[in-house]
Design a protein around this motif. Sequence first.
Motif, PDB file in Angstrom:
ATOM      1  N   LEU A  47     -15.002  41.918 -54.604  1.00 41.78           N
ATOM      2  CA  LEU A  47     -15.098  42.816 -53.751  1.00 41.78           C
ATOM      3  C   LEU A  47     -15.736  43.958 -54.551  1.00 41.78           C
ATOM      4  CD1 LEU A  47     -11.805  43.112 -51.912  1.00 41.78           C
ATOM      5  CD2 LEU A  47     -14.050  42.390 -50.911  1.00 41.78           C
ATOM      6  N   ARG A  48     -15.645  44.087 -55.770  1.00 43.55           N
ATOM      7  CA  ARG A  48     -16.223  45.160 -56.558  1.00 43.55           C
ATOM      8  C   ARG A  48     -17.739  44.681 -56.975  1.00 43.55           C
ATOM      9  NH1 ARG A  48     -11.135  46.953 -60.778  1.00 43.55           N
ATOM     10  NH2 ARG A  48     -10.633  48.601 -59.128  1.00 43.55           N
ATOM     11  N   LYS A  49     -18.128  43.256 -57.177  1.00 44.26           N
ATOM     12  CA  LYS A  49     -19.232  42.841 -57.376  1.00 44.26           C
ATOM     13  C   LYS A  49     -20.039  42.880 -56.049  1.00 44.26           C
ATOM     14  CE  LYS A  49     -21.459  38.358 -58.709  1.00 44.26           C
ATOM     15  NZ  LYS A  49     -21.103  36.994 -59.076  1.00 44.26           N
ATOM     16  N   LEU A  50     -19.605  42.658 -54.924  1.00 49.29           N
ATOM     17  CA  LEU A  50     -20.527  42.910 -53.661  1.00 49.29           C
ATOM     18  C   LEU A  50     -20.629  44.534 -53.444  1.00 49.29           C
ATOM     19  CD1 LEU A  50     -19.013  40.729 -50.858  1.00 49.29           C
ATOM     20  CD2 LEU A  50     -20.973  40.229 -52.553  1.00 49.29           C
ATOM     21  N   GLU A  51     -19.881  45.058 -53.868  1.00 43.37           N
ATOM     22  CA  GLU A  51     -20.102  46.795 -53.851  1.00 43.37           C
ATOM     23  C   GLU A  51     -21.116  47.192 -54.686  1.00 43.37           C
ATOM     24  OE1 GLU A  51     -17.437  50.914 -53.848  1.00 43.37           O
ATOM     25  OE2 GLU A  51     -16.533  49.006 -54.909  1.00 43.37           O
ATOM     26  N   ALA A  52     -20.934  46.595 -55.885  1.00 45.31           N
ATOM     27  CA  ALA A  52     -22.072  47.175 -57.093  1.00 45.31           C
ATOM     28  C   ALA A  52     -23.559  46.448 -56.493  1.00 45.31           C
ATOM     29  CB  ALA A  52     -21.709  46.253 -58.330  1.00 45.31           C
ATOM     30  N   ALA A  53     -23.639  45.405 -55.705  1.00 45.10           N
ATOM     31  CA  ALA A  53     -24.815  44.817 -55.255  1.00 45.10           C
ATOM     32  C   ALA A  53     -25.223  45.418 -54.033  1.00 45.10           C
ATOM     33  CB  ALA A  53     -24.701  43.472 -55.322  1.00 45.10           C
ATOM     34  N   GLY A  54     -24.385  46.377 -53.267  1.00 45.26           N
ATOM     35  CA  GLY A  54     -24.729  47.019 -52.427  1.00 45.26           C
ATOM     36  C   GLY A  54     -24.511  46.142 -51.148  1.00 45.26           C
ATOM     37  N   GLN A  55     -23.878  45.112 -50.927  1.00 47.99           N
ATOM     38  CA  GLN A  55     -23.468  44.087 -50.023  1.00 47.99           C
ATOM     39  C   GLN A  55     -22.280  44.770 -49.295  1.00 47.99           C
ATOM     40  OE1 GLN A  55     -23.990  40.208 -51.120  1.00 47.99           O
ATOM     41  NE2 GLN A  55     -25.713  40.766 -52.736  1.00 47.99           N
ATOM     42  N   GLU A  56     -22.215  44.398 -47.996  1.00 47.89           N
ATOM     43  CA  GLU A  56     -21.150  44.585 -47.311  1.00 47.89           C
ATOM     44  C   GLU A  56     -20.047  43.431 -47.139  1.00 47.89           C
ATOM     45  OE1 GLU A  56     -18.587  47.415 -45.671  1.00 47.89           O
ATOM     46  OE2 GLU A  56     -20.295  47.723 -46.432  1.00 47.89           O
ATOM     47  N   PRO A  57     -18.894  43.290 -47.669  1.00 45.53           N
ATOM     48  CA  PRO A  57     -18.131  42.054 -47.582  1.00 45.53           C
ATOM     49  C   PRO A  57     -17.774  41.849 -46.089  1.00 45.53           C
ATOM     50  CG  PRO A  57     -16.569  43.843 -48.326  1.00 45.53           C
ATOM     51  CD  PRO A  57     -18.052  44.423 -48.350  1.00 45.53           C
TER      52      PRO A  57
END
Length: 335
Positions: A222-232
């Motif tokens: 989840l943190r990786k997606l957040e860092a990439a600006g992506q919504e899980p």
Amino acid sequence: MLVLGIETSCDETAVGIVEDRFTLRANVIASQVDLHAPFGGVVPEVAARAHLEALLPTIDHALVEAGCRLSDVDAIAVTAGPGLIGALLVGVSAAKGLALAHDKPLVGVNHLRAHVEVAQLEHGELEPPLAALVVSGGHTSIVAMGEDGRFRQLGSTIDDAAGEAFDKIARFIGLGYPGGPEIDRLARQGDAQAIAFPRAMLHDDTYDLSLSGLKTAVIRYLRKLEAAGQEPDLADVAASFQEAIVDVQVKKTLRAARDQGLERVVLAGGVAANSRLRARFQQACEEAGLGLLVPSIPLCTDNGAMVAASGANQLAAGVVADLELGVDPNLPLAG
């Protein structure tokens, strides 16, 4: 024979009444979920105080539901462990007072064993030998019940219990408390194969389980997606996380049953209410030719009926306690 069971090990004030070991007469639960929800988990001091306030009214309610009086009850059973020490003391103190005042036998009950034995209220006499997965907020164990009725631990979690893992991930993704039912509901909208979360210790030569790494993997994803600006897609996250937990529990339990030559499996404890866990166990046991005993959902979570059932078994075997009965927050199921 009527046995009244008192359960105050954690955050449910519960009283059940069982007749002749197999007939449920009453099962009343005073939930504390709303009290603990703001904290995202059980606060021991809050739980103990709530038990003090709720226990006597819950006993009265159970007696009315069962259509009997306290004088009709043959014994008082109470959870003596494991659990929160303050909460346990409330129940045991009340049970001692009732037993002394009304001249009734007192029976101390192991909370985990009671989770297994409650199955007899719906499935009849439990015929050992059998395997059981006891999975709850604070405990995850695979055990074998021998012909003598004794439990032998085959495996257990080496870190987080399943219920703890559900609560922690639910809180991290913004769901309510308790986390298990919230994850279960959200997972029904997701794809369980969407994310390949790890299955720790799945292929080792023990029956132990580990969920700490899985929990960390979900948070990192989840943190990786957040860092990439992506919504899980939180439904996919919930479904994939739940599937990873269920996968290991089902496969390890059935492997233990097969290796130990056990033909029946009991699924017990609060997390046994999880719809995916129940469905996977049903399918896996049918394919393996194993019998499966699962209590109905109201009897999976902490309740007084399970304490009364377990207490009735002990009473029938002539096992009773005295007024020196203590509590043990770490009481093991086996041994």
